[in-house]
Every structure is written in structure tokens, then in C-alpha cells.
Scaffold this active site. Structure first.
Site, PDB file in Angstrom:
ATOM      1  N   LYS A 288     -26.744-143.848 -13.097  1.00 23.97           N
ATOM      2  CA  LYS A 288     -28.107-144.319 -12.779  1.00 23.97           C
ATOM      3  C   LYS A 288     -28.348-145.707 -13.381  1.00 23.97           C
ATOM      4  CE  LYS A 288     -30.274-140.850 -14.740  1.00 23.97           C
ATOM      5  NZ  LYS A 288     -29.127-140.071 -15.273  1.00 23.97           N
TER       6      LYS A 288
ATOM      7  N   ARG B  52     -38.190-136.581 -15.046  1.00 29.97           N
ATOM      8  CA  ARG B  52     -37.155-135.606 -15.389  1.00 29.97           C
ATOM      9  C   ARG B  52     -37.706-134.184 -15.369  1.00 29.97           C
ATOM     10  NH1 ARG B  52     -33.858-139.530 -18.588  1.00 29.97           N
ATOM     11  NH2 ARG B  52     -31.906-138.584 -19.232  1.00 29.97           N
TER      12      ARG B  52
ATOM     13  N   ARG C  60     -27.478-132.222 -22.741  1.00 28.01           N
ATOM     14  CA  ARG C  60     -28.193-133.072 -21.769  1.00 28.01           C
ATOM     15  C   ARG C  60     -27.929-132.604 -20.334  1.00 28.01           C
ATOM     16  NH1 ARG C  60     -25.768-138.380 -23.821  1.00 28.01           N
ATOM     17  NH2 ARG C  60     -26.784-139.411 -22.086  1.00 28.01           N
TER      18      ARG C  60
HETATM   19  P1  AMP Z   1     -31.128-141.658 -20.848  1.00 29.69           P
HETATM   20  O1  AMP Z   1     -30.909-143.023 -21.410  1.00 29.69           O
HETATM   21  O2  AMP Z   1     -31.877-141.666 -19.540  1.00 29.69           O
HETATM   22  O3  AMP Z   1     -29.868-140.839 -20.793  1.00 29.69           O
HETATM   23  O4  AMP Z   1     -32.103-140.897 -21.878  1.00 29.69           O
HETATM   24  C1  AMP Z   1     -31.710-140.677 -23.225  1.00 29.69           C
HETATM   25  C2  AMP Z   1     -32.579-139.605 -23.833  1.00 29.69           C
HETATM   26  O5  AMP Z   1     -33.950-140.040 -23.828  1.00 29.69           O
HETATM   27  C3  AMP Z   1     -32.592-138.281 -23.088  1.00 29.69           C
HETATM   28  O6  AMP Z   1     -31.501-137.442 -23.441  1.00 29.69           O
HETATM   29  C4  AMP Z   1     -33.936-137.709 -23.515  1.00 29.69           C
HETATM   30  O7  AMP Z   1     -33.869-137.202 -24.844  1.00 29.69           O
HETATM   31  C5  AMP Z   1     -34.825-138.939 -23.548  1.00 29.69           C
HETATM   32  N1  AMP Z   1     -35.472-139.214 -22.244  1.00 29.69           N
HETATM   33  C6  AMP Z   1     -35.268-140.280 -21.420  1.00 29.69           C
HETATM   34  N2  AMP Z   1     -36.046-140.201 -20.340  1.00 29.69           N
HETATM   35  C7  AMP Z   1     -36.755-139.047 -20.458  1.00 29.69           C
HETATM   36  C8  AMP Z   1     -37.719-138.385 -19.644  1.00 29.69           C
HETATM   37  N3  AMP Z   1     -38.112-138.908 -18.457  1.00 29.69           N
HETATM   38  N4  AMP Z   1     -38.239-137.227 -20.104  1.00 29.69           N
HETATM   39  C9  AMP Z   1     -37.863-136.690 -21.288  1.00 29.69           C
HETATM   40  N5  AMP Z   1     -36.946-137.247 -22.095  1.00 29.69           N
HETATM   41  C10 AMP Z   1     -36.398-138.423 -21.691  1.00 29.69           C
END
Ligand code: AMP
Length: 228
Positions: free
Chosen positions: A23, A98, A182
């Protein structure tokens, strides 16, 4: 919708997919190709953690463990970022929504601004490949360009192709145990959004197991159609 506000054509695109689906990489490419603003709630949360804000302090332990940060915190962060002037040219959401609660909140936020979702694009991948993909990834500390030990190394070893920085970083939550958590969070809470957007008629799907450029080509065709 407030009838005094003219509807805007600024596109709103959503990238759905598990951690490691690409993404961030694809959102960055769309950002460059279409002038859309990449909004990554993961990046916004990591910045809040680094800045030591209340939201960042509340989110840190959950992020380290691979869980989902509370809807209230994430929706507030996204709402503030969406209100910034650069978002008027169109956005690509990477990692948001999410949960169904976040998706419903996004619909409300957009409708208040006279906007709508042009497309929610699911990057379809096999779970088994995701751990290997995530284990090898790293980013430039200067500009955020993404790299991978196996799939995308800088052309000159140790030097960012984009900004020539020699500082690189790996995410603290890219460990095998956290990745498993995750992925489980994705299947339990985020995958149902595929049906949510299908019902809205906004869903598109891309096979994201191929090479980065092939996925970008498939995605570009969908984006061009959705924003025409
Ligand atoms: P990412 O960089 O998108 O993989 O996000 C890293 C971490 O941030 C995730 O594992 C969640 O802990 C948190 N996170 C990011 N976006 C969201 C979201 N929309 N809702 C809840 N937690 C989020």
C-alpha cells in the site's frame, strides 16, 4: 451535505490490503504520478509517537504490539490531516479505514465536504508471502522512499535513489511476531471492508503478488478510470 458547498471533483482513493501488500509503495507512486496526497495513518501515528503528543503516547504500546489503535484517536488524526489545504487536490488513503467504524466516519467526513470515494482498491496477496516481504523492507530516513532487501535495493548501495541520503531505517513493528498479530487484525477487522465497499459500488481489486511496476500499471488503469 451543505447545499451551499459546490461538490468538488478532487479524487478520494482508498488502498486496502494486509501489511506488506505494498500500500505504501503504491500510494507513493500514485502520489508522484497523479499529484494525489498520500495519507498514511501509520505515518501520521509514527510522527505523533515521535513528537510525544497525547495521541502518540496513547498509541505507542498498541502499535508496538501490532494491534489497532482506537478508532477515536485515528479518526481525529485523519480528520485534522484531511482539513489541511494540500488535500484539496485529492487524496490516496493508505492504511485507513481499517475498521467499519472508521469507514462510516470517513463517509460522514467526506459527505460534510461534498466529496465521495472514487474507488476503494483491494491489493490482493497471499498471507504466506507477507512475512518475507515485510522482513526485508526498509525506508530512506531522508525522504521516506521505500526499499527491500530482495525486491528493490537502491541503485547505488547505501544511497537513496531519490534524495541521495545515506540514512536508512527499519520499522520497529516489522518483526515476525508483530507481523502475525497485524495480519490477524487485518483479517478480523479490516477485510470486512471489502464487502462494505463492494456494497457501495466502489470496490476494485488488483492482484498485488506481482512485480511492483506491474501492480502500479494495473492500479494506474483503475485510478485513471475512477478519476476520469
Ligand atoms: P501501517 O504503517 O499502516 O502498517 O500502520 C502501523 C500501525 O499503526 C498499525 O499496526 C496500527 O497499530 C496503527 N494504525 C495505522 N493505521 C491505523 C488505523 N487506520 N486504525 C488503527 N490503527 C492504525
Amino acid at each position: 451535505m451543505d447545499g451551499s458547498k459546490a461538490p468538488t471533483t478532487a479524487p478520494v482513493l482508498i488502498l486496502l490490503g494486509p501489511p506488506g501488500a505494498g500500500k505504501g509503495t503504491q500510494a507513493r507512486m500514485l502520489d508522484h504520478a497523479y499529484g494525489l496526497v498520500q495519507l498514511s495513518t501509520g505515518d501520521l501515528l509514527r510522527a505523533a509517537v515521535a513528537a510525544g503528543t497525547d495521541a502518540g503516547n496513547a498509541a505507542k504500546a498498541v502499535m508496538d504490539a501490532g494491534g489497532l489503535v482506537s478508532d477515536d484517536i485515528v479518526i481525529a488524526i485523519l480528520r485534522d490531516r484531511l482539513a489541511e489545504p494540500d488535500c484539496a487536490r485529492g487524496v490516496i488513503l493508505d492504511g485507513f479505514p481499517r475498521t467499519t467504524i472508521q469507514a462510516e466516519a470517513l463517509d460522514r467526513l467526506l459527505s460534510e465536504q461534498g466529496k465521495r470515494i472514487n474507488a476503494a482498491i483491494s491489493l490482493d496477496v497471499d498471507d504466506a508471502a507477507m512475512v518475507a516481504r515485510i522482513a526485508g523492507r526498509f525506508t530512506c530516513g531522508g525522504c521516506g522512499e521505500g526499499y527491500h532487501d530482495s525486491f528493490k535495493l537502491p541503485a547505488i548501495k547505501g544511497k537513496c535513489d531519490t534524495c541521495q541520503s545515506t540514512a536508512f531505517k527499519r520499522r520497529a513493528d516489522d518483526t515476525p511476531t508483530t507481523v502475525a498479530t497485524r495480519l490477524a487484525a487485518y483479517h478480523a477487522q479490516t477485510a470486512p471492508l471489502i464487502a462494505f465497499y463492494e456494497t457501495q459500488g466502489a470496490l476494485a481489486r488488483v492482484d498485488a503478488m506481482g512485480a511492483i511496476d506491474d501492480v502500479a500499471t494495473a492500479l494506474g488503469a483503475i485510478v485513471a478510470k475512477a478519476t476520469a
